[in-house]
Design a protein around this motif. Structure first.
Motif, short mmCIF file in Angstrom:
data_model
loop_
_atom_site.label_atom_id
_atom_site.label_comp_id
_atom_site.label_asym_id
_atom_site.label_seq_id
_atom_site.Cartn_x
_atom_site.Cartn_y
_atom_site.Cartn_z
N GLU A 196 4.82 -11.83 1.02
CA GLU A 196 3.98 -13.04 0.38
C GLU A 196 3.57 -12.68 -0.90
N SER A 197 2.98 -11.65 -1.14
CA SER A 197 2.44 -10.99 -2.29
C SER A 197 3.61 -10.87 -3.39
N HIS A 202 -0.31 -12.40 -6.32
CA HIS A 202 -1.60 -12.51 -6.08
C HIS A 202 -2.52 -12.32 -7.08
N ALA A 206 -7.72 -10.09 -3.95
CA ALA A 206 -7.20 -10.97 -2.90
C ALA A 206 -7.03 -10.17 -1.31
N LYS A 241 6.46 -20.96 4.60
CA LYS A 241 6.07 -20.82 2.99
C LYS A 241 7.20 -21.01 2.04
N ARG A 253 -0.51 -18.36 -5.26
CA ARG A 253 -0.62 -17.12 -5.16
C ARG A 253 -1.52 -16.50 -3.99
N VAL A 254 -1.28 -15.40 -3.46
CA VAL A 254 -2.10 -14.86 -2.35
C VAL A 254 -3.59 -14.87 -2.87
N GLY A 255 -4.55 -15.42 -2.14
CA GLY A 255 -5.93 -15.41 -2.64
C GLY A 255 -6.24 -16.37 -3.65
#
Length: 454
Positions: A196-197, A202, A206, A241, A253-255
């Motif tokens: 995912e990152s 990210h 995160a 996703k 984005r992650v976070g």
């Protein structure tokens, strides 16, 4: 009945090659772009379109090609096909768009044909791009030419080693997004924790080690193409996703809680059976159908063995550089009857080994046999594959090899557009040997003697 002169004047001002012809295939007008591409030194008016573009003596549909005129006469509508045309620079793949013009009775009386070269593929040996002439290759190429200008997602299917990344690049380069990045993602090499990152990026903090914000590969591909290689290996939790990205064009984005928009075109590839993975629950059905908007099956090399004689010189040039090696006709014939379970990748590896085992400038059959023998994997074909007698019956190998050599030489002469000296150099033999071989084949003095041999 004659066409309006204003129509010929209109075509003259168009930048792409255009011709106007009648129901008998006779060219009535050709613009400057067409004349430059196909016949810069001789008028084409009054000649048949199939004679000028293909060097055929009969219409395309009588010579193994799809004829857009014949199709248009049946449908009464515009038709599009992919053809392999002769030009002063050699053979080129060309997108054909034919539009019928009705006569007083409402039936098609004239046809306007627009030609647009497909620069990403060739029907002759070349250092770069897709290379092939076989029917299976041309079917694949025709689908590529159809989908490339669109925004549709493409799913490339086929065995490992068939050149999916090369096809993905060709689709990108033939699309309106060619000036923007092509970003490849190897889905099989990314662990679940990083997927995912890497894909979406990210924010700082995160996760442990995220000391700064980082853009993901989706953002890097903005305006261009995102190539998801081995998409069948995407972790199941990530598939939802990716589905959201494809359906809404948005991601986070992650976070981060900020919704970002992605301007990308997705091309995915896999050698796995995604339908089977959908059935066993390891791949989401909705994601499969979202990716499979336009599937293209890449043929295995055993389905296009006639292309080996075109692929081998081009691949050899890449793997042997800076050496300039040639392949003898018997060696090329021997290469053409191998099974290649690893497809084009295996052919490339075999040629690299062959080049390392050759101390001179010409690859002979013994070099190929030695390279095959040193390979760790057997080149025996699958049970369902039927190879020529040379690969199955050693007792007839000599006669079959000579027959294959004659076929390779005949095809090479047919494609050659230079002098006899250049042809001999390309084949790695003397002009005297070439003369004897041409005489044995019953080819006239004009073949390979300064002009096109087609």
């Amino acid at each position: 009945m004659k066409p309006l002169p204003e129509l010929a004047a209109f075509l003259e001002g168009l930048p792409e090659p255009h011709i106007l012809f009648d129901t008998q295939y006779r060219i009535l007008a050709a613009n400057a772009a067409y004349r430059r591409q196909h016949s810069p030194e001789r008028s084409v008016v009054g000649r048949h379109c199939y004679e000028v573009s293909h060097h055929f003596a009969v219409p395309c549909d009588q010579a193994g090609e799809t004829c857009p005129l014949a199709q248009s006469l049946l449908s009464g509508q515009r038709e599009r096909v992919l053809h392999l045309h002769h030009t002063p620079q050699g053979e080129e793949y060309v997108n054909i768009e034919l539009s019928p013009l009705p006569g007083p009775d409402g039936r098609p009386a004239f046809f306007v044909e627009k030609m647009e070269p497909l620069r990403v593929a060739q029907g002759q040996p070349g250092a770069q791009g897709l290379i092939g002439r076989s029917e299976a290759f041309q079917r694949m190429l025709a689908l590529m030419a159809r989908v490339a200008p669109s925004r549709a997602s493409v799913l490339l299917l086929g065995e490992s080693g068939t050149g999916k990344e090369l096809v993905a690049r060709a689709i990108h380069e033939a699309s309106p997004r060619a000036g923007k990045p092509l970003v490849a993602v190897d889905c099989s090499s990314l662990p679940d924790t990083l997927f995912e990152s890497e894909l979406f990026g990210h924010e700082r903090g995160a996760f442990t080690g995220a000391s700064a914000s980082k853009a993901g590969l989706v953002e890097s591909a903005s305006g261009g193409t995102l190539f998801l290689d081995e998409v069948g290996d995407i972790p199941l939790p990530m598939q939802v996703k990716l589905l959201r990205l494809l359906e809404t064009g948005t991601y986070r984005r992650v976070g981060s809680t900020e919704l970002r928009h992605a301007d990308i075109r997705v091309v995915a590839a896999t050698h796995r059976d995604l339908e089977q993975r959908v059935q066993d629950g390891s791949f989401r059905e909705d994601l499969y159908y979202r990716l499979c908007t336009f599937p293209i099956l890449l043929p295995a090399l055993r389905e296009r063995l006639g292309d080996v004689a075109l692929l081998a010189p081009a691949l050899l040039e890449r793997v042997a550089a800076p050496r300039r090696l040639a392949i003898s006709a018997p060696a090329l014939a021997l290469l053409a009857v191998q099974a290649y379970p690893g497809n084009v990748r295996e052919l490339r590896n075999l040629l690299e080994r062959t080049a390392l085992l050759c101390d001179g400038d010409l690859i002979e059959p013994d070099h190929v046999r030695q390279a095959i023998a040193t390979g760790r994997r057997s080149t025996a074909p699958p049970a369902s594959v039927q190879l020529p007698a040379l690969a199955r019956a050693p007792s007839t190998a000599t006669s079959d090899l000579k027959a294959l050599e004659r076929d390779v030489l005949r095809n090479t002469v047919a494609r050659h557009t230079g002098s006899r000296a250049e042809l001999a150099q390309h084949l790695g033999i003397s002009e005297r040997s070439l003369y004897r071989k041409l005489k044995a084949l019953g080819l006239g003095q004009g073949q390979g003697d300064g002009n096109s041999a087609t």
